[in-house]
Motif scaffolding. Structure first.
Motif, PDB file in Angstrom:
ATOM      1  N   ASN A  52      81.525 -66.186 -77.102  1.00 27.54           N
ATOM      2  CA  ASN A  52      81.843 -66.796 -78.389  1.00 27.54           C
ATOM      3  C   ASN A  52      83.061 -66.125 -79.036  1.00 27.54           C
ATOM      4  N   ILE A  53      84.077 -65.903 -78.181  1.00 27.38           N
ATOM      5  CA  ILE A  53      85.316 -65.272 -78.653  1.00 27.38           C
ATOM      6  C   ILE A  53      86.462 -66.269 -78.527  1.00 27.38           C
ATOM      7  N   GLU A  54      87.166 -66.505 -79.607  1.00 31.95           N
ATOM      8  CA  GLU A  54      88.351 -67.353 -79.551  1.00 31.95           C
ATOM      9  C   GLU A  54      89.498 -66.565 -78.936  1.00 31.95           C
ATOM     10  N   VAL A  55      90.282 -67.221 -78.098  1.00 30.74           N
ATOM     11  CA  VAL A  55      91.353 -66.525 -77.394  1.00 30.74           C
ATOM     12  C   VAL A  55      92.321 -65.858 -78.366  1.00 30.74           C
ATOM     13  N   GLU A  56      92.478 -66.456 -79.547  1.00 31.11           N
ATOM     14  CA  GLU A  56      93.391 -65.890 -80.553  1.00 31.11           C
ATOM     15  C   GLU A  56      92.902 -64.552 -81.109  1.00 31.11           C
ATOM     16  N   LYS A  57      91.660 -64.214 -80.850  1.00 33.55           N
ATOM     17  CA  LYS A  57      91.103 -62.959 -81.350  1.00 33.55           C
ATOM     18  C   LYS A  57      91.399 -61.769 -80.435  1.00 33.55           C
ATOM     19  N   LEU A  58      91.929 -62.044 -79.251  1.00 33.26           N
ATOM     20  CA  LEU A  58      92.250 -60.962 -78.328  1.00 33.26           C
ATOM     21  C   LEU A  58      93.371 -60.082 -78.884  1.00 33.26           C
ATOM     22  N   ASP A  59      93.257 -58.788 -78.665  1.00 35.25           N
ATOM     23  CA  ASP A  59      94.262 -57.839 -79.153  1.00 35.25           C
ATOM     24  C   ASP A  59      95.248 -57.422 -78.064  1.00 35.25           C
ATOM     25  N   ALA A  60      94.878 -57.620 -76.800  1.00 39.59           N
ATOM     26  CA  ALA A  60      95.766 -57.248 -75.694  1.00 39.59           C
ATOM     27  C   ALA A  60      95.233 -57.857 -74.405  1.00 39.59           C
ATOM     28  N   VAL A  61      96.103 -57.901 -73.402  1.00 36.34           N
ATOM     29  CA  VAL A  61      95.718 -58.328 -72.056  1.00 36.34           C
ATOM     30  C   VAL A  61      96.075 -57.201 -71.090  1.00 36.34           C
ATOM     31  N   ALA A  62      95.102 -56.793 -70.272  1.00 39.19           N
ATOM     32  CA  ALA A  62      95.338 -55.779 -69.246  1.00 39.19           C
ATOM     33  C   ALA A  62      95.286 -56.443 -67.882  1.00 39.19           C
ATOM     34  N   VAL A  63      96.130 -55.975 -66.969  1.00 38.79           N
ATOM     35  CA  VAL A  63      96.155 -56.582 -65.639  1.00 38.79           C
ATOM     36  C   VAL A  63      96.268 -55.504 -64.570  1.00 38.79           C
ATOM     37  N   SER A  64      95.527 -55.691 -63.500  1.00 40.98           N
ATOM     38  CA  SER A  64      95.636 -54.842 -62.323  1.00 40.98           C
ATOM     39  C   SER A  64      96.974 -55.144 -61.650  1.00 40.98           C
ATOM     40  N   SER A  65      97.845 -54.139 -61.568  1.00 36.15           N
ATOM     41  CA  SER A  65      99.255 -54.389 -61.248  1.00 36.15           C
ATOM     42  C   SER A  65      99.660 -54.055 -59.821  1.00 36.15           C
ATOM     43  N   GLY A  66      98.691 -53.689 -58.979  1.00 38.70           N
ATOM     44  CA  GLY A  66      99.017 -53.384 -57.599  1.00 38.70           C
ATOM     45  C   GLY A  66      98.893 -51.905 -57.299  1.00 38.70           C
ATOM     46  N   PRO A  67      98.999 -51.599 -56.010  1.00 33.48           N
ATOM     47  CA  PRO A  67      99.321 -52.499 -54.898  1.00 33.48           C
ATOM     48  C   PRO A  67      98.156 -53.406 -54.543  1.00 33.48           C
ATOM     49  N   GLY A  68      98.426 -54.345 -53.625  1.00 31.70           N
ATOM     50  CA  GLY A  68      97.398 -55.274 -53.201  1.00 31.70           C
ATOM     51  C   GLY A  68      98.003 -56.522 -52.596  1.00 31.70           C
ATOM     52  N   SER A  69      97.244 -57.588 -52.634  1.00 29.47           N
ATOM     53  CA  SER A  69      97.687 -58.869 -52.094  1.00 29.47           C
ATOM     54  C   SER A  69      98.894 -59.394 -52.867  1.00 29.47           C
ATOM     55  N   TYR A  70      99.934 -59.760 -52.144  1.00 32.27           N
ATOM     56  CA  TYR A  70     101.137 -60.282 -52.793  1.00 32.27           C
ATOM     57  C   TYR A  70     100.799 -61.497 -53.647  1.00 32.27           C
TER      58      TYR A  70
END
Length: 229
Positions: A52-70
């Motif tokens: 029940n979280i609106e996307v606009e309420k997010l404060d940041a996005v974290a991403v796994s940046s590699g290495p790994g599958s291209y």
């Protein structure tokens, strides 16, 4: 509020999670090859709806940046950058192997090491070496596995191998101090690391950020026989 969406697509695991101040609120993930592009947006939408979280309420996005599958990395990073840009929120980079290691480091004792591995095909893996204090003593690099790989760590204490690359390592690393754990890349592991970066305002530039592929490979030299390389 530090509400952070985490995205993990460096391996065949397609995984998304939401953490608040580093505490997991919920997670969706699928362990299947080649589904990232079709499933990731649905996983995010479904998770936010469940919480029940609106996307606009997010404060940041974290991403796994590699290495790994291209392909996996390109998809995950593209989605993360797109969301960060559209919502005008920070993008946080979490190295894939660091996140994997963080699942085990808190349980290690002195002189023990953690070596997370991501499969890079054939007998090749991407790996780092971390000590029991969480210090990275060998940075991310491509490694071709052989019988004496990581021998200096194995002869000093227990070494925990994990990740999808550890399955092939088990075939060649027969040392009595080797321990192989069934732990894999997951967005759940990004939350604590991402929160610390959020507190430190350690963010990426959307215009220039790219995944870390680590394409070149090296062979670890044997510590026992100087004529082997």
């Amino acid at each position: 509020m530090a509400l952070i969406l985490s995205i993990e697509t460096a391996t065949k695991v397609c995984s998304v999670a939401v953490h608040q101040k580093g505490i997991l609120l919920g997670m969706n993930e699928i362990h299947l090859d080649n589904v990232h592009s079709q499933k990731i947006m649905g996983l995010i939408s479904s998770l936010l709806g469940q919480l029940n979280i609106e996307v606009e309420k997010l404060d940041a996005v974290a991403v796994s940046s590699g290495p790994g599958s291209y392909t996996g990395l390109r998809i995950g990073v593209s989605v993360a950058k797109g969301l960060a840009y559209a919502l005008n929120i920070p993008l946080i980079d979490i190295p894939s192997l660091d996140a994997l290691a963080s699942q085990v480091i808190p349980f290690c004792e002195k002189n023990e090491h953690v070596i997370p591995m991501i499969d890079a095909r054939r007998m090749e893996v991407y790996a780092i070496v971390a000590n029991s204090d969480g210090v990275i003593v060998e940075k991310a690099s491509p490694v071709i596995l052989e019988g004496n790989s990581f021998i200096s760590y194995l002869e000093n204490g227990l070494v925990y191998f994990l990740g999808d690359g550890a399955e092939k390592a088990k075939e060649v690393l027969k040392h009595q101090n080797a321990r192989f754990l069934s732990k894999f890349n997951s967005s759940n592991a990004l939350g604590g690391l991402a929160y610390q970066k959020f507190v430190d305002s350690d963010f990426e530039d959307l215009a220039y950020f790219e995944p870390n592929y680590l394409k070149e490979f090296r062979v670890l030299s044997s510590k026992k026989n100087p004529f082997l390389s």
